[in-house]
Each structure stands twice: as C-alpha cells, then as structure tokens.
Design a protein around this motif. Structure first.
Motif, PDB file in Angstrom:
ATOM      1  N   TRP A   1       2.496  -8.187   7.621  1.00 26.62           N
ATOM      2  CA  TRP A   1       1.102  -7.865   7.902  1.00 26.62           C
ATOM      3  C   TRP A   1       0.248  -8.992   7.342  1.00 26.62           C
TER       4      TRP A   1
ATOM      5  N   TYR B   1      -3.299   2.492  14.279  1.00 21.73           N
ATOM      6  CA  TYR B   1      -3.067   1.068  14.503  1.00 21.73           C
ATOM      7  C   TYR B   1      -4.097   0.417  15.410  1.00 21.73           C
ATOM      8  N   ASN B   2      -5.088   1.156  15.868  1.00 19.26           N
ATOM      9  CA  ASN B   2      -6.073   0.478  16.725  1.00 19.26           C
ATOM     10  C   ASN B   2      -7.517   0.815  16.362  1.00 19.26           C
TER      11      ASN B   2
ATOM     12  N   TYR C   1      -0.861  -4.906  16.586  1.00 15.66           N
ATOM     13  CA  TYR C   1      -1.141  -3.738  15.767  1.00 15.66           C
ATOM     14  C   TYR C   1      -2.100  -4.164  14.667  1.00 15.66           C
TER      15      TYR C   1
ATOM     16  N   ARG D   1      -4.233  -2.609  11.075  1.00 16.80           N
ATOM     17  CA  ARG D   1      -4.382  -1.488  10.155  1.00 16.80           C
ATOM     18  C   ARG D   1      -5.415  -1.880   9.106  1.00 16.80           C
TER      19      ARG D   1
ATOM     20  N   LEU E   1       7.377  -2.526  15.036  1.00 13.26           N
ATOM     21  CA  LEU E   1       6.651  -1.884  13.951  1.00 13.26           C
ATOM     22  C   LEU E   1       7.623  -1.034  13.138  1.00 13.26           C
TER      23      LEU E   1
END
Lengths: 268, 208
Positions: free
Chosen positions: B51, B101-102, B155, B157, B205
């Motif tokens: 990430w 995630y969006n 993705y 977050r 993911l």
C-alpha cells in the motif's frame, strides 16, 4: 564417385604453363616457393577435409538461362544479415542492458563519444530497415517468378520462418536504445501480443517476464535479440542455402524448356 | 530373429540402441527443462505489492483529479513508475456500489487500447490518449476511439491517520464490475473475460 569437372576459371586466372628454360637448372626460385606455399597449405587442408568438393558444389553450379539481377536479392538479404551480425557484435561490446538508465546512457556513449560509434550504430539501425526491405523484395521475386513451386516448397517455408524471425529481430531490437519512443513502442507491441485470445495474456507475460514492464524485460529482449534469434536465423539460412544448391534455382517463367530431340519418340 | 540366448525377446543391438537414445534424451532434458523453466518462471511468480501512501484526504476533491506518481516496479527508475489520477468519490455520479476500497477513485493512466499514458484535460473533463486517439469521460468510461474497456483503477483505502493509500490495480468492464488486472487491449464485456483469462502473476488484494 564421379570426378567433378575443373572450375571454369576465367582465362586471366588460369595458371600459365611454364615456358621452356624458365626454370632451367631445376632450382626452385624464392618467388616460385612463395607461390607454392599457398597451394601447399590449401592442399594440406583439402587432403584432410575434402572441402574443395563442397565448395565447388556450392559455388560452381549450373544456373538456368535468363537469370537476372532479381536473382541477387536473396544474397543481398544474406549480406544485410551479415552486416547486422558484425555491427551487432561490436555494438554489444559497448551496450549495457540496464533499465535503470544505463542502457540509454550506453547508447548515448556509442552515438556521441565512441570512435566510429555513430557510424556502426547507424549501419546497424539502417541495415535493419534495409534487411526488411530486401527480404520482402526477395519474397516478391520468388512469388512472382513462381519459384516456390515443386520441388522448392520447403525452401519457401524456411524462407517464411526467416521472414518472421527477421521481424522478431526488429521488434526486440527496437527496445534496446531505451528512449521514450522505444519504451512506448514496446509497451504497445507487447499489448498487441496480449490481444490474442486465450494465450495472449500469457505470451505478453512471457515477453515482459512478469505482469509489468520490469527490471528483466530489457535484458530478456536483449538476450532474445542477440543470441536466440540470430542463432536460429543463421541455422535456417544454412538450410535455405543447402536446399537452393541441392535443387538448383528456377528459370524465369518466360524461359521455355528446350526440347531434346533425342528424347522424342521416333516417327514410324 | 530373437536374441542370442534362448528366451531373449530383445536383441542386444536393439537394447543398446534404446539405452543410447534414452541416455541422450535424458541428457538433453537435463539442460532443456531447467532453462525453459527459468525462462517461463516469471509467469507463475505472483508480484508482491505494498500500500503506497499518496497524501492526506484533504488533498483530494470530488471536482477534479490530482496526479500521483506511484512505483509499480522497484529498482528501474522512471521506467518502473506509473501515474494515478485520484479524486474523492462523488455519490452523485459514481453509481458503482461503495465499499471500503473506493472512498477515493484512483484511475490508472494506462490507456486501455494499447497501454500508452492518457492525460486528464481539465478543460474538456476528458482523459485523452496521445497514441491512437482514445478518449475517456470524467469517470474513466470510454467516450470514443479504440479503447476496449474503461480505465483500470487502483484499490484505495484510508488509514486511521487520515492518509489515502493506493493498493493493487484492478480492471473493470463497462458496468464497473471488478476483475483481476488485465493488460490493455483485452475487453472484459461479454465473452471477453473468458477469451482473456486472469493470469497467475498479477498481485491481488489480500483477504482482510
């Protein structure tokens, strides 16, 4: 085994018969010894390899009436390949397949700083285009002269494989300068490979060595470009030439076969 | 003719021939198979991903895209970078279901025709590709030209500290259903997802 006829040397190259008195007392003069030396070496090799028969078979063969300049396109393509091979070997002495910037820097060094580097790189770069043009012209000659027909189908098939390999050389070589143009052209080319159904995604993974353009993509292209495909091309050119020599070249389509009156059935 | 001795079914000559051929085959395989496996190994090794923090939530609005450079491949400098266009999710136009995630929409700059980099032209509110004229609207849906599916997404977050982070890339079809990342040029509508199967080496993911 039947004895092969002597090669049809032109008059000027045929050995001059000795004049009487030229070598009167039987002593070997230095000039004559020097002339003999080359012949002795060739003889020594030929006695152990019998290469001269093969060379005669390859070079001093009968060709049909009516052949013309179009028949030289195959040799021209081969010489373009030899040019690529020789200049490529020397470029490889300076090139560094390093995606982090070393590749671009080494190509810049070849072009700007190395002695004759710009010339050799240009010969390789433009020679690539020349080879592609010549190979298509050669193919057009074979096609329009009908030279692919029996018994030369296998020669044609090998030629098509050589054409594909040559295009693959163009594709893999395009990435090596590693500037913006070659990088994005390779991205596009690999993604075109990927649009083939079912195997396309795996094919482009193979070309990139992973899902993204990565650290080993450049060295992978480099290895394919300078080792894998050139070896295949050289081997297939050998097979192509063997078949040409074995089968002989075809006459142009406008040459009519000569009838042998001796073969005609006698009239009753 | 049977063998030299009574009851011999294979002659010694044939036996030796078979042994020689087998030994040659084993020797050839001994270097061919490892070399081949070495060459196609990368097809099966899954890429790891991290990430990547791209800034606090206050950096991004619903109205326009913010450009962020992210590293896809480590260690090869600029060639390993890619660009994400990031904005805050706008429920008025983003009709796909919302999940963790969006909250932020991150579009990949990779054109879905053949992979050239698109750029966001704010005056036109469109993404435009320089190579073959692909055009995408504000949401990344195909608005014209040759692209076969909407722009890929990442993705995203939000951490407890209020940082937006980018995860792995994923592909979408024209209804914005998520698929594992595909290469450009591979449609995902209709039979597309079966013609272009998912690969073994793309990062996914992690279950969380």
């Amino acid at each position: 085994m039947p004895k092969l006829p002597a090669p049809p040397l032109p008059k000027s190259l045929q050995p001059r018969p000795k004049r009487p008195g030229e070598n009167g007392n039987g002593a070997v003069r230095p000039v004559e010894a020097a002339q003999e030396a080359g012949i002795t070496v060739v003889d020594w090799i030929d006695e152990r390899t019998s290469l001269s028969g093969g060379i005669r078979w390859l070079l001093f063969r009968k060709v049909p009436k009516g052949i013309n300049w179009f028949y030289t396109l195959g040799s021209a393509t081969m010489f373009a390949f030899l040019n690529q091979a020789v200049t490529g070997v020397f470029l490889a002495m300076f090139y560094r397949p390093d995606a982090a910037g070393g590749a671009y820097e080494s190509v810049r060094y070849i072009t700007d700083d190395a002695f004759l580097g710009q010339l050799v790189r240009a010969m390789h770069k433009w020679g690539a285009s020349v080879m592609i043009i010549l190979i298509f012209l050669h193919m057009a000659r074979v096609f329009f002269f009908g030279a692919y027909k029996y018994p030369r189908e296998l020669t044609w098939i090998i030629g098509v494989v050589l054409l594909i390999l040559t295009l693959a050389m163009g594709f893999t070589g395009y990435l090596l300068p590693f500037d913006q143009r070659s990088y994005w052209a390779t991205i596009v080319g690999v993604n075109i490979n990927g649009t083939g159904p079912f195997i396309g995604p795996y094919l482009s993974d193979f070309l990139r060595a992973g899902p993204e353009f990565g650290a080993t993509t450049l060295s992978r292209f480099y290895a394919i470009h300078m080792m894998l495909i050139p070896g295949l091309i050289a081997a297939l050119i050998g097979a192509h030439l063997y078949l040409i020599t074995k089968l002989g070249i075809s006459a142009p389509p406008w040459i009519k076969a000569q009838e042998d009156p001796g073969l005609r059935e006698s009239q009753v | 003719m049977p063998g030299t001795f009574d009851g011999e079914t294979v002659t010694r000559r044939r036996f030796m021939t078979a042994v020689t051929h087998s030994a040659g085959g084993v020797a050839a395989m001994a270097f061919t198979l490892p070399a081949l496996g070495f060459a196609i190994g990368p097809l099966f090794s899954r890429e790891p991903f991290d990430w990547q923090p791209i800034g606090p939530t206050s950096d991004f609005t619903e109205q326009t895209y913010v450009t962020r450079v992210l590293t896809i491949v480590q260690g090869i400098g600029e060639a390993g970078n890619s660009i994400a266009y990031v904005r805050k999710r706008d429920p008025a136009i983003d009709t796909e279901p919302e999940d963790q995630y969006n909250h932020f929409v991150a579009l990949s700059s990779r054109c879905m025709h053949l992979g050239c980099p698109v750029r966001f032209v704010s005056a036109a509110q469109r993404f435009i590709c320089p190579c073959h004229g692909g055009v995408y609207d504000f949401r990344g849906m195909v608005a014209g030209g040759p692209p076969v599916r909407p722009l890929d997404r990442f993705y995203t977050r939000v951490t407890s500290a209020g940082m937006v982070e980018l995860g792995p890339r994923y592909s979408v079809n024209s209804e914005l259903h998520r698929f594992s990342p595909r290469d450009p040029g591979q449609p995902l509508d209709g039979v597309g997802q079966y013609l272009y199967p998912k690969r073994f080496d793309t990062s996914i993911l992690p279950q969380s």
